[in-house]
Scaffold this active site. Structure first.
Site, short mmCIF file in Angstrom:
data_model
loop_
_atom_site.label_atom_id
_atom_site.label_comp_id
_atom_site.label_asym_id
_atom_site.label_seq_id
_atom_site.Cartn_x
_atom_site.Cartn_y
_atom_site.Cartn_z
N HIS A 158 26.82 22.53 68.97
CA HIS A 158 27.25 21.49 68.30
C HIS A 158 26.97 20.23 69.11
O HIS A 158 26.97 19.03 68.51
CB HIS A 158 28.65 21.53 68.05
CG HIS A 158 29.17 22.48 67.09
ND1 HIS A 158 28.64 22.69 65.95
CD2 HIS A 158 30.23 23.52 67.23
CE1 HIS A 158 29.34 23.64 65.08
NE2 HIS A 158 30.07 24.28 66.08
N ASP A 163 26.15 31.71 64.15
CA ASP A 163 27.51 31.56 64.35
C ASP A 163 28.08 30.93 62.90
O ASP A 163 27.18 30.59 61.96
CB ASP A 163 27.73 30.41 65.03
CG ASP A 163 29.01 30.04 65.60
OD1 ASP A 163 29.49 30.21 66.73
OD2 ASP A 163 29.57 29.28 64.86
N HIS A 173 29.81 28.72 62.00
CA HIS A 173 29.52 27.15 61.94
C HIS A 173 28.32 26.66 61.98
O HIS A 173 27.35 27.08 63.06
CB HIS A 173 30.67 26.42 62.99
CG HIS A 173 31.77 26.69 62.89
ND1 HIS A 173 32.58 27.86 63.61
CD2 HIS A 173 32.88 26.24 62.26
CE1 HIS A 173 33.98 27.92 63.40
NE2 HIS A 173 34.10 26.85 62.47
N ASP A 209 31.99 34.32 65.15
CA ASP A 209 33.10 33.91 64.31
C ASP A 209 32.95 34.16 62.77
O ASP A 209 33.78 33.76 62.20
CB ASP A 209 33.33 32.60 64.60
CG ASP A 209 32.25 31.40 64.80
OD1 ASP A 209 31.06 32.16 64.76
OD2 ASP A 209 32.31 30.52 65.30
#
Length: 308
Positions: A125, A162, A164, A245
């Site tokens: 991120h 991931d 996200h 995740d």
């Protein structure tokens, strides 16, 4: 050749507030599972401290200074609502970067077949000039730039599973056709980026999933949208942003994968690497916040890397 595991005790010294999902217990869960006898043949080494010159391969100096100035002498300090630093965060962040660079060195020089970096804080991120989403430096982006600068890699592929979207990695390579960034992720979800229409210089490939999707939809997205593009790109090195995740146990999202799905995509990516770059793969830990789901998924991922 062996699979290399890079790790360091300093990753336990990056502290976050009570109840924060990105916590030292994540690293303890990974450590415990990788101590099992089935991982005895891993080649293990300590993650070295990266130089600041390495960090600025993907970030401007002002970004580095922004992170450094937030690190407190004691207690915790917030960079934003999600991202916290403690006195041990600076060393942990530099060793996370250093793990990726060392792994790239070992793989590109043919000393090991592939590598897994058991690190925190995560990185995908972190944008070019902005830490966010638990991430300080973009570990995988720096590893890609290191491969290009130090080892002459002309084309580097990054695959991010991931849950996200890796907005930071996409941001850093948005206008760079020498790096392909491929991502599966839940959408809508933090950070709000990752639609299929976001293509950058033509080498950004996003395959968003919907809440409630599981193995079937995940495999379809990978096989239809990601693998053909990766095969055509013919990378000199394949990097993996290995977030776990999307596991059905994870509290931060609603994708229903199981550990076998992570083994499956790992094997598919290794097939691409075998064809295009002599099996050169470096994987770096990103998210995964249910401790049991994280540990089991890491085990499946690393076992698959070891089976090369």
């Amino acid at each position: 050749m062996a699979t290399l595991l890079l790790h360091h005790s300093s990753f336990l010294d990056h502290h976050t507030p009570l109840g924060h999902p990105e916590r030292p217990d994540r690293m303890r869960a990974v450590d415990r599972i990788l101590e099992h006898e089935r991982f005895q043949t891993l080649e293990r080494d300590a993650a070295p401290m990266a130089s600041l010159e390495a960090v600025i391969l993907a970030h401007p100096e002002r970004h580095v200074e922004n992170v450094r100035k937030h690190v407190p002498e004691q207690g915790l300090a917030r960079i934003d609502g999600d991202t916290t630093v403690s006195p041990g965060s600076w060393d942990a962040a530099l060793r996370a970067v250093g793990a990726g660079c060392r792994a790239v060195d070992e793989v590109m020089e043919g000393k090991v077949q592939n590598a897994f970096c058991a690190i925190r804080p995560p990185g995908h991120h972190a944008e070019y000039d902005k830490p966010m989403g638990f991430c300080l430096f973009n570990n995988i982006a720096i590893a890609a730039r290191h491969a290009q600068k130090t080892h002459g890699a002309e084309r580097v592929a990054i695959v991010d599973f991931d849950v996200h979207h890796g907005n930071g990695t996409q941001d850093i390579f948005w206008n760079d056709p020498s790096v392909m960034y491929c991502s599966t992720h839940q959408m809508p979800l933090f950070p709000g980026t990752g639609s299929a229409s976001e293509t950058g210089a033509g080498t950004i490939v996003n395959a968003p999933l919907m809440a409630g999707d599981g193995s079937e939809q995940f495999k379809e997205a990978v096989e239809i949208m990601l693998l053909p593009r990766l095969a055509a790109f013919k990378p000199d090195l394949l990097l993996i942003s290995a977030g776990f995740d999307a596991h059905r146990r994870d509290p931060l999202a609603n994708i229903n994968l199981v550990e076998e799905d992570f083994a499956w995509i790992t094997a598919k990516l290794m097939d691409i690497a075998d064809t295009s770059c002599n099996g050169r793969v470096v994987s770096m830990l990103e998210g995964g916040y249910d401790l049991e789901g994280l540990a089991r998924s890491v085990a499946a991922h690393v076992m698959t890397l070891m089976d090369s």
